[in-house]
Design a protein around this motif. Structure first.
Motif, PDB file in Angstrom:
ATOM      1  N   GLU A  71       7.853   2.715  -6.400  1.00  7.20           N
ATOM      2  CA  GLU A  71       8.702   2.606  -7.595  1.00  7.20           C
ATOM      3  C   GLU A  71       8.891   3.980  -8.254  1.00  7.20           C
ATOM      4  O   GLU A  71       9.088   4.076  -9.471  1.00  7.20           O
ATOM      5  CB  GLU A  71       8.073   1.637  -8.601  1.00  7.20           C
ATOM      6  CG  GLU A  71       8.128   0.182  -8.179  1.00  7.20           C
ATOM      7  CD  GLU A  71       9.422  -0.481  -8.567  1.00  7.20           C
ATOM      8  OE1 GLU A  71      10.065  -0.039  -9.520  1.00  7.20           O
ATOM      9  OE2 GLU A  71       9.806  -1.447  -7.891  1.00  7.20           O
ATOM     10  N   ASP A  72       8.830   5.042  -7.403  1.00  7.63           N
ATOM     11  CA  ASP A  72       8.942   6.414  -7.915  1.00  7.63           C
ATOM     12  C   ASP A  72       7.890   6.712  -8.972  1.00  7.63           C
ATOM     13  O   ASP A  72       8.102   7.496  -9.901  1.00  7.63           O
ATOM     14  CB  ASP A  72      10.349   6.661  -8.488  1.00  7.63           C
ATOM     15  CG  ASP A  72      11.421   6.537  -7.424  1.00  7.63           C
ATOM     16  OD1 ASP A  72      11.121   6.894  -6.274  1.00  7.63           O
ATOM     17  OD2 ASP A  72      12.531   6.090  -7.744  1.00  7.63           O
ATOM     18  N   LYS A  73       6.740   6.066  -8.835  1.00  8.89           N
ATOM     19  CA  LYS A  73       5.652   6.272  -9.793  1.00  8.89           C
ATOM     20  C   LYS A  73       4.401   6.678  -9.037  1.00  8.89           C
ATOM     21  O   LYS A  73       4.302   6.532  -7.820  1.00  8.89           O
ATOM     22  CB  LYS A  73       5.393   4.985 -10.588  1.00  8.89           C
ATOM     23  CG  LYS A  73       6.583   4.516 -11.433  1.00  8.89           C
ATOM     24  CD  LYS A  73       6.260   3.210 -12.131  1.00  8.89           C
ATOM     25  CE  LYS A  73       7.458   2.707 -12.933  1.00  8.89           C
ATOM     26  NZ  LYS A  73       7.201   1.402 -13.572  1.00  8.89           N
ATOM     27  N   THR A  74       3.451   7.188  -9.773  1.00 11.45           N
ATOM     28  CA  THR A  74       2.154   7.564  -9.216  1.00 11.45           C
ATOM     29  C   THR A  74       1.089   6.640  -9.787  1.00 11.45           C
ATOM     30  O   THR A  74       0.958   6.516 -11.002  1.00 11.45           O
ATOM     31  CB  THR A  74       1.822   9.032  -9.561  1.00 11.45           C
ATOM     32  OG1 THR A  74       2.828   9.880  -9.022  1.00 11.45           O
ATOM     33  CG2 THR A  74       0.482   9.424  -8.966  1.00 11.45           C
ATOM     34  N   VAL A  75       0.369   5.985  -8.883  1.00  3.39           N
ATOM     35  CA  VAL A  75      -0.680   5.055  -9.306  1.00  3.39           C
ATOM     36  C   VAL A  75      -1.989   5.451  -8.643  1.00  3.39           C
ATOM     37  O   VAL A  75      -2.010   6.211  -7.672  1.00  3.39           O
ATOM     38  CB  VAL A  75      -0.321   3.594  -8.951  1.00  3.39           C
ATOM     39  CG1 VAL A  75       0.892   3.135  -9.720  1.00  3.39           C
ATOM     40  CG2 VAL A  75      -0.088   3.454  -7.452  1.00  3.39           C
ATOM     41  N   SER A  76      -3.069   4.908  -9.171  1.00  2.00           N
ATOM     42  CA  SER A  76      -4.396   5.209  -8.635  1.00  2.00           C
ATOM     43  C   SER A  76      -4.893   4.025  -7.820  1.00  2.00           C
ATOM     44  O   SER A  76      -4.831   2.878  -8.259  1.00  2.00           O
ATOM     45  CB  SER A  76      -5.374   5.511  -9.769  1.00  2.00           C
ATOM     46  OG  SER A  76      -4.987   6.680 -10.463  1.00  2.00           O
ATOM     47  N   ALA A  77      -5.383   4.319  -6.623  1.00  2.00           N
ATOM     48  CA  ALA A  77      -5.956   3.278  -5.780  1.00  2.00           C
ATOM     49  C   ALA A  77      -7.362   2.942  -6.258  1.00  2.00           C
ATOM     50  O   ALA A  77      -8.065   3.802  -6.807  1.00  2.00           O
ATOM     51  CB  ALA A  77      -5.989   3.757  -4.328  1.00  2.00           C
ATOM     52  N   PRO A  78      -7.795   1.713  -6.079  1.00  2.00           N
ATOM     53  CA  PRO A  78      -9.170   1.354  -6.455  1.00  2.00           C
ATOM     54  C   PRO A  78     -10.176   2.172  -5.656  1.00  2.00           C
ATOM     55  O   PRO A  78      -9.955   2.455  -4.471  1.00  2.00           O
ATOM     56  CB  PRO A  78      -9.260  -0.134  -6.108  1.00  2.00           C
ATOM     57  CG  PRO A  78      -7.841  -0.602  -6.007  1.00  2.00           C
ATOM     58  CD  PRO A  78      -7.043   0.566  -5.553  1.00  2.00           C
TER      59      PRO A  78
END
Length: 268
Positions: A71-78
């Motif tokens: 989604e053109d975003k940066t997220v953190s993996a668990p």
């Protein structure tokens, strides 16, 4: 696996046991980003009491937790991933490695498999003694990751868009295409062809029939550059039109005009 080459059974002789672990797709993708053969995380095995089963979990390294492109975003993996242990279930499972021709492959224990040169080499690394499933801990970062993955997968492949003004940079409909224009031009040129002197046309036809016995009308038009109707009038005087047989729809000279007739009889 390669069909050629020997199989190294050192792993079987050493009775090496390995674990077969199923991991989430995103975790495997993050491992692939690790530089070289660097460390991707740590496994922790804790056993509570003498009778309890060991609790196993995997902790992902901090530098590998950033996931980009969703989604053109940066997220953190668990980071935390507890293991669900499973039995092998009476199956005989093994792990093999294959070294490309001439290249040795380093094993997890630091030793090397494969010789310097020669055919591809297959090595038995060990027998599966434990199966497990690596699952992420359900927390806020994991729920955010799943939500973005679901939104990404539910996006339609194509989107409709309302245009506020006409598009002028792409294809425009035209009344007549270029190839149709070229066809019409050739057609007009053929229609305007001037009739040459009959004797001149006959000379061109006889010269052509000395090279080949049969011609279709299109080839004769190209050779003589004469209108089709005028050319057919002349051909009816000196030629025969074949309506069947091997040379169907072609013209040939009448027997009295064939210069090669006497030569063919002599050969016979």
């Amino acid at each position: 696996m390669s069909e050629k080459g020997e199989v190294d059974l050192t792993g079987a002789k050493q009775n090496t046991g390995v674990w077969l672990v199923k991991v989430p797709k995103y975790l495997a993708q993050q491992w692939a980003k690790a530089p070289g053969r660097g460390e991707v995380g740590k496994i922790r095995i804790c056993k509570k009491g003498n009778q309890g089963k060991p609790e196993v979990s995997f902790t992902l390294n901090e530098e590998l937790t950033t996931i980009e492109g969703i989604e053109d975003k940066t997220v953190s993996a668990p980071r935390e991933h507890p293991f669900t242990m499973q039995s092998v279930g009476g199956q005989m499972l093994a792990v093999f490695t294959e070294s490309s021709s001439g290249q040795s492959e380093e094993r997890s224990d630091g030793s090397s498999s494969g010789s310097g040169a020669g055919p591809d080499k297959i090595a038995l690394e060990g027998v599966v003694v434990q199966r497990a499933e690596c699952r992420p801990a359900v927390n806020e970062s994991y729920m955010k990751l799943k939500r973005l993955q679901i939104e990404e997968s539910s996006k339609p492949a194509r989107l409709s868009q309302q245009l506020l003004k006409p598009v002028t940079t792409n294809y425009k409909p035209v009344a007549i295409h270029e190839y149709n224009r070229e066809y019409e031009r050739k057609k007009k040129e053929e229609g305007k062809r001037a009739r040459s002197d009959k004797q001149q046309v006959l000379d061109m036809l006889f010269s052509a029939f000395e090279k080949h016995q049969y011609y279709n009308i299109k080839d004769l038009v190209d050779i003589t550059k004469q209108p089709v109707t005028y050319l057919k009038e002349i051909l009816r005087d000196i030629g025969i039109y074949n309506v069947k047989g091997t040379h169907k729809n072609t013209w040939e000279l009448k027997p009295e005009y064939r210069h090669y007739q006497a030569e063919e009889k002599t050969d016979e």
